[in-house]
Design an enzyme around this catalytic site. Sequence first.
Site, PDB file in Angstrom:
ATOM      1  CB  VAL A   1       4.409   6.131   1.138  1.00 57.34           C
ATOM      2  CG1 VAL A   1       3.296   7.380  -0.327  1.00 57.34           C
ATOM      3  CG2 VAL A   1       5.167   5.493   0.027  1.00 57.34           C
TER       4      VAL A   1
ATOM      5  CE  LYS B   1     -14.238   3.689  10.059  1.00 51.99           C
ATOM      6  NZ  LYS B   1     -12.889   3.945  10.726  1.00 51.99           N
TER       7      LYS B   1
ATOM      8  N   GLY C   1     -11.359  -0.996  15.959  1.00 48.13           N
ATOM      9  CA  GLY C   1      -9.992  -0.594  16.803  1.00 48.13           C
ATOM     10  C   GLY C   1      -8.718  -1.336  17.787  1.00 48.13           C
TER      11      GLY C   1
ATOM     12  N   GLY D   1     -11.958  15.640  20.185  1.00 52.08           N
ATOM     13  CA  GLY D   1     -10.881  15.409  19.641  1.00 52.08           C
ATOM     14  C   GLY D   1     -11.248  13.456  19.064  1.00 52.08           C
TER      15      GLY D   1
ATOM     16  CD  GLU E   1     -11.243  13.208  11.834  1.00 48.67           C
ATOM     17  OE1 GLU E   1     -10.752  14.554  11.621  1.00 48.67           O
ATOM     18  OE2 GLU E   1     -10.612  11.864  12.611  1.00 48.67           O
TER      19      GLU E   1
ATOM     20  CG  ASP F   1     -17.015   4.769  11.047  1.00 48.54           C
ATOM     21  OD1 ASP F   1     -16.237   4.681  11.055  1.00 48.54           O
ATOM     22  OD2 ASP F   1     -17.304   4.318  12.822  1.00 48.54           O
TER      23      ASP F   1
ATOM     24  CE  LYS G   1     -15.277   1.541  12.727  1.00 49.45           C
ATOM     25  NZ  LYS G   1     -15.797   2.361  13.937  1.00 49.45           N
TER      26      LYS G   1
ATOM     27  N   GLY H   1      -8.277   5.474  18.490  1.00 51.74           N
ATOM     28  CA  GLY H   1      -7.270   6.659  18.198  1.00 51.74           C
ATOM     29  C   GLY H   1      -5.906   5.392  18.122  1.00 51.74           C
TER      30      GLY H   1
END
Length: 422
Positions: free
Chosen positions: A44, A103, A130, A183, A186, A197, A201, A298
């Site tokens: 989706v 998260k 990750g 990269g 963001e 963030d 976590k 990543g």
Amino acid sequence: MVKNLNIGVIGVGTVGASVIKILEENKEVICARAGVDIKVKKGVVKNLNKSRSVSIPLSTDIEDIINDKEIDVVVELMGGINEAYEVAKKTLQNKKALVTANKAMLAYHRYELQQIAGNIPIGFEASVCGGIPIIKALKDGLSANHILSLRGILNGTSNYILTQMIQNNQDFCSALQLAQHLGYAEADPSLDINGGDAGHKLLILASLAYGIDAKPQDILIEGIESINGDDIEFANEFGYAIKLLGIAKKQNNEIELRVHPAMIDKNKMIAKVEGVMNGISVIGDRVGETLYYGAGAGGEATASAVISDLIEIARGKSSLMLGFERSPQINLKPKENIQSRYYFRLSVDDKSGVLAQITSILTQNDISISTFLQKEIKQKNIAKILFSTHTTTERAIKNTIAELKKLESIIKEPYIIRIEDE
């Protein structure tokens, strides 16, 4: 045993596409380890017109996956909090297993999902760091231990920025721009650089380690936006590295949870975690210290963690999502009672009597100075005072800062970094 495990992927972005790709390219070894063939039946997405390098059927309707009786597992990679939580609830209510990398959603709703799930598996290895199997380590590998403390570099973007500032003498804005260009950050890097963030976590890890249901607003969270070259110079002078750390400590029945920049001994293993890498130090009462290191973000690293959860579900391995229920005996330590050593950076009028005023305020709050460094700067009549304190409380530090800000001789907002000596 079933021959196939059919999955639906909600959110076929970087991570979702990597999950599909790895399941196809590593099909033989994954099937051998899972004992079944794991197949992606459909995905989706928000926009069907966007080009995607996947060969599965795509839809824009989440219900196409949740209501499909042939789909055994829903992989939620859509991001966000409220909508993702509703999707997770519907998935579990439809008796489908859930795998998520979200998260932020888990930081707010992990215990509600555990209650809804019952014996239905929920995999969330990909939600923290990750490619590092820290969730499985806390749930399984260290399950015989009381976790005494946990310290982690939980955000690769902030760690990359700090590495650039320390090693290449870049200012914060330049390091952030480079991270965005490569990269690693963001276009809106707020959650990475303000500690949010890492806070999400840490809360997930604290639930696994201690059974505590804290929310982001309950804990101390600060970011790296205000760190500058003076702080780095002081750290170097006294043998410290600066890292954005998520910290959990247990003392009796209290758990201390905080995320903030910290000065740590350069010789500590976790101080050597550089660039976009993550590292987590866990101290158990039986095993001692264990260290987990690897890529924290990543597409492929996160997809690897998603697939590890799918393999466990395929094997029929199921346990309580967070390891155990909430513990009524465990309390969150109030922020103001947290103890640490502190580094101060002050910009003041360069005139007699100012240092005496500062020392008087410190003394009134029962704070003593450990190390001291005064810097000359190009601007006339301005001095920079850098110093560290002996151990004190967060309450005393906040009171001190409030009093210092009342002084006419204080030119800029006082800035602190906590020092982790343990």
